[in-house]
Design a protein around this motif. Structure first.
Motif, PDB file in Angstrom:
ATOM      1  N   THR A 139       0.646  -6.506   0.350  1.00 19.44           N
ATOM      2  CA  THR A 139       0.999  -6.227  -1.035  1.00 19.44           C
ATOM      3  C   THR A 139       2.079  -5.161  -1.059  1.00 19.44           C
ATOM      4  O   THR A 139       2.238  -4.384  -0.124  1.00 19.44           O
ATOM      5  CB  THR A 139      -0.212  -5.718  -1.836  1.00 19.44           C
ATOM      6  N   THR A 140       2.836  -5.138  -2.107  1.00 13.85           N
ATOM      7  CA  THR A 140       3.818  -4.084  -2.313  1.00 13.85           C
ATOM      8  C   THR A 140       3.606  -3.528  -3.703  1.00 13.85           C
ATOM      9  O   THR A 140       3.045  -4.193  -4.577  1.00 13.85           O
ATOM     10  CB  THR A 140       5.265  -4.604  -2.194  1.00 13.85           C
ATOM     11  N   GLY A 141       4.045  -2.306  -3.892  1.00 15.93           N
ATOM     12  CA  GLY A 141       3.919  -1.678  -5.196  1.00 15.93           C
ATOM     13  C   GLY A 141       4.817  -0.461  -5.237  1.00 15.93           C
ATOM     14  O   GLY A 141       5.445  -0.095  -4.256  1.00 15.93           O
ATOM     15  N   SER A 142       4.862   0.156  -6.364  1.00 14.23           N
ATOM     16  CA  SER A 142       5.668   1.364  -6.480  1.00 14.23           C
ATOM     17  C   SER A 142       4.920   2.375  -7.328  1.00 14.23           C
ATOM     18  O   SER A 142       4.111   2.017  -8.173  1.00 14.23           O
ATOM     19  CB  SER A 142       7.032   1.052  -7.097  1.00 14.23           C
ATOM     20  N   LYS A 143       5.194   3.616  -7.067  1.00 10.39           N
ATOM     21  CA  LYS A 143       4.602   4.714  -7.822  1.00 10.39           C
ATOM     22  C   LYS A 143       5.697   5.699  -8.165  1.00 10.39           C
ATOM     23  O   LYS A 143       6.617   5.933  -7.383  1.00 10.39           O
ATOM     24  CB  LYS A 143       3.539   5.449  -6.986  1.00 10.39           C
ATOM     25  N   ASN A 144       5.633   6.279  -9.326  1.00  6.54           N
ATOM     26  CA  ASN A 144       6.557   7.346  -9.698  1.00  6.54           C
ATOM     27  C   ASN A 144       6.086   8.645  -9.059  1.00  6.54           C
ATOM     28  O   ASN A 144       4.892   8.934  -9.044  1.00  6.54           O
ATOM     29  CB  ASN A 144       6.614   7.521 -11.217  1.00  6.54           C
TER      30      ASN A 144
END
Length: 180
Positions: free
Chosen positions: A24-29
């Motif tokens: 999985t991939t994701g992003s966070k601030n």
């Protein structure tokens, strides 16, 4: 038969690894704060002494003391994006009549990094105006303590023999300031 069981176990292990694994991939601030920093000090702490020596033969000039090179300027600087570079100035609190007090900051050396400042060379100090001794400091740090930053060379020499008066323990304060 045992060979068949062994092969089935290996196949099941390989298939189960593929069935239960996922990517999985994701992003966070991420909030990041870099404070505006302007710090400077002189290392090591304490005073220095520079003493003229009387000549041993009539008609000779007084003998200037050897330059004192025991002090170092250390600084840390974080400037605003596109902000002005910083400089370090020096000023005397009082003059000694007939005597020049000079300072020269060496090139930056030691454990620091970033956009370190550049020496202005040998400067004769004044009690009326601060004089730039290091300019062009950007985001940088010099490292702390002796052998880090800019080594100072402080010298004295007669400026006008007419104004010289014999005296002992004239205390003069050199004030160093880091500014934009």
């Amino acid at each position: 038969m045992k060979l068949l069981h062994f092969i089935l176990i290996i196949i099941c292990s390989i298939v189960s690894g593929h069935l239960f694994s996922q990517s999985t991939t994701g992003s966070k601030n991420v909030a990041l704060t870099l404070p505006l920093v302007t710090l400077m000090d002189i290392e090591p702490a304490g005073s220095i002494s520079l003493d003229f020596t009387a000549p041993t033969e009539a008609g000779r000039a007084i003998i200037n003391p050897t330059a004192n090179t025991t002090k170092w300027i250390n600084y840390t600087s974080a400037i605003t994006s596109g902000g002005a570079s910083r400089k370090i100035t020096a000023k005397l609190d009082t003059l000694i009549p007939g005597v020049n007090i000079m300072v020269q900051a060496g090139s930056a050396s030691g454990a620091g990094g970033g956009t370190l400042g550049t020496s202005s060379g040998l400067i004769t100090l004044s009690a009326t105006a601060a004089t730039t001794i290091i300019s062009g400091i950007g985001g940088a740090y010099t490292g702390n303590g002796t052998n880090n930053g800019h080594q100072l060379s402080i010298t004295i020499s007669p400026s006008n023999y007419t104004n010289l008066s014999a005296s002992a323990n004239n205390v003069v304060v050199i004030t160093y300031t880091i500014t934009e």
